[in-house]
Design an enzyme around this catalytic site. Sequence first.
Site, PDB file in Angstrom:
ATOM      1  N   HIS A  73     133.117  16.764 -10.885  1.00 57.41           N
ATOM      2  CA  HIS A  73     132.221  16.393  -9.783  1.00 57.41           C
ATOM      3  C   HIS A  73     132.668  17.040  -8.487  1.00 57.41           C
ATOM      4  O   HIS A  73     133.864  17.198  -8.241  1.00 57.41           O
ATOM      5  CB  HIS A  73     132.150  14.867  -9.605  1.00 57.41           C
ATOM      6  CG  HIS A  73     133.483  14.205  -9.449  1.00 57.41           C
ATOM      7  ND1 HIS A  73     134.302  13.930 -10.524  1.00 57.41           N
ATOM      8  CD2 HIS A  73     134.149  13.779  -8.350  1.00 57.41           C
ATOM      9  CE1 HIS A  73     135.410  13.351 -10.090  1.00 57.41           C
ATOM     10  NE2 HIS A  73     135.345  13.256  -8.779  1.00 57.41           N
ATOM     11  N   HIS A 104     132.474  16.519  -4.390  1.00 56.65           N
ATOM     12  CA  HIS A 104     132.180  15.572  -3.319  1.00 56.65           C
ATOM     13  C   HIS A 104     131.510  16.332  -2.170  1.00 56.65           C
ATOM     14  O   HIS A 104     131.988  17.395  -1.771  1.00 56.65           O
ATOM     15  CB  HIS A 104     133.479  14.989  -2.752  1.00 56.65           C
ATOM     16  CG  HIS A 104     134.248  14.126  -3.691  1.00 56.65           C
ATOM     17  ND1 HIS A 104     134.194  12.754  -3.642  1.00 56.65           N
ATOM     18  CD2 HIS A 104     135.115  14.436  -4.687  1.00 56.65           C
ATOM     19  CE1 HIS A 104     135.008  12.250  -4.570  1.00 56.65           C
ATOM     20  NE2 HIS A 104     135.575  13.253  -5.225  1.00 56.65           N
TER      21      HIS A 104
HETATM   22  P1  AMP Z   1     137.744  11.587  -7.681  1.00 57.36           P
HETATM   23  O1  AMP Z   1     138.857  10.746  -7.126  1.00 57.36           O
HETATM   24  O2  AMP Z   1     137.634  12.931  -7.060  1.00 57.36           O
HETATM   25  O3  AMP Z   1     137.794  11.618  -9.195  1.00 57.36           O
HETATM   26  O4  AMP Z   1     136.410  10.853  -7.250  1.00 57.36           O
HETATM   27  C1  AMP Z   1     135.765   9.893  -8.006  1.00 57.36           C
HETATM   28  C2  AMP Z   1     134.786   9.223  -7.094  1.00 57.36           C
HETATM   29  O5  AMP Z   1     133.867   8.503  -7.903  1.00 57.36           O
HETATM   30  C3  AMP Z   1     135.397   8.221  -6.104  1.00 57.36           C
HETATM   31  O6  AMP Z   1     135.129   8.654  -4.776  1.00 57.36           O
HETATM   32  C4  AMP Z   1     134.703   6.904  -6.450  1.00 57.36           C
HETATM   33  O7  AMP Z   1     134.388   6.139  -5.326  1.00 57.36           O
HETATM   34  C5  AMP Z   1     133.454   7.382  -7.179  1.00 57.36           C
HETATM   35  N1  AMP Z   1     132.894   6.458  -8.141  1.00 57.36           N
HETATM   36  C6  AMP Z   1     133.547   5.798  -9.142  1.00 57.36           C
HETATM   37  N2  AMP Z   1     132.689   5.039  -9.841  1.00 57.36           N
HETATM   38  C7  AMP Z   1     131.465   5.230  -9.287  1.00 57.36           C
HETATM   39  C8  AMP Z   1     130.155   4.718  -9.565  1.00 57.36           C
HETATM   40  N3  AMP Z   1     129.940   3.861 -10.554  1.00 57.36           N
HETATM   41  N4  AMP Z   1     129.138   5.125  -8.770  1.00 57.36           N
HETATM   42  C9  AMP Z   1     129.357   5.987  -7.748  1.00 57.36           C
HETATM   43  N5  AMP Z   1     130.561   6.508  -7.459  1.00 57.36           N
HETATM   44  C10 AMP Z   1     131.601   6.134  -8.202  1.00 57.36           C
END
Ligand code: AMP
Length: 134
Positions: A98, A100
């Site tokens: 993903h 951001h």
């Molecule tokens: P990373 O730390 O780069 O893997 O980012 C994962 C992101 O996913 C974090 O910023 C979380 O807040 C976000 N996240 C986790 N679960 C969900 C969800 N169900 N819906 C939207 N965002 C999520």
Amino acid sequence: MPPCIFCKIIKGDIPCTKVYEDKEVFAFLDIKPVNPGHTLVIPKKHYVNIHDTPDELIGKVAIVAKKIADAILKLGAKGVNIAMNNGVVAGQSVFHAHMHVMPRYGKDSFSLWVGKEYDGNEREKVAEKIRTSL
Ligand code: AMP
Ligand code: ZN
């Protein structure tokens, strides 16, 4: 491995706040945003992170991230950070690739890294290693 939370979002098994979708790419709001509008852009097909995502697909994800960044800027953000955490030590917590897209307004919880200094000819040695590794 537990079922992937982002795959569940794409399947509609758990809710999300969608902002964009096409055949291969999906984008939705992060539940814990740096600022309102913080968006996650993901390939619909499951890949762990940038390293196993095919080049063409990561390119499509990046193009969507840019489109969303443009839209966020039009809505009044002063700048946008686009970032991808790859690997546990890089801060990755969800193991579905993903990007951001984070709107910035000047005062928020987001802080950038503080750079170190290189010693002696370490900089040239590191660059040579990377060039050889490419
Ligand atoms: P990373 O730390 O780069 O893997 O980012 C994962 C992101 O996913 C974090 O910023 C979380 O807040 C976000 N996240 C986790 N679960 C969900 C969800 N169900 N819906 C939207 N965002 C999520
Ligand atoms: Zn997944």
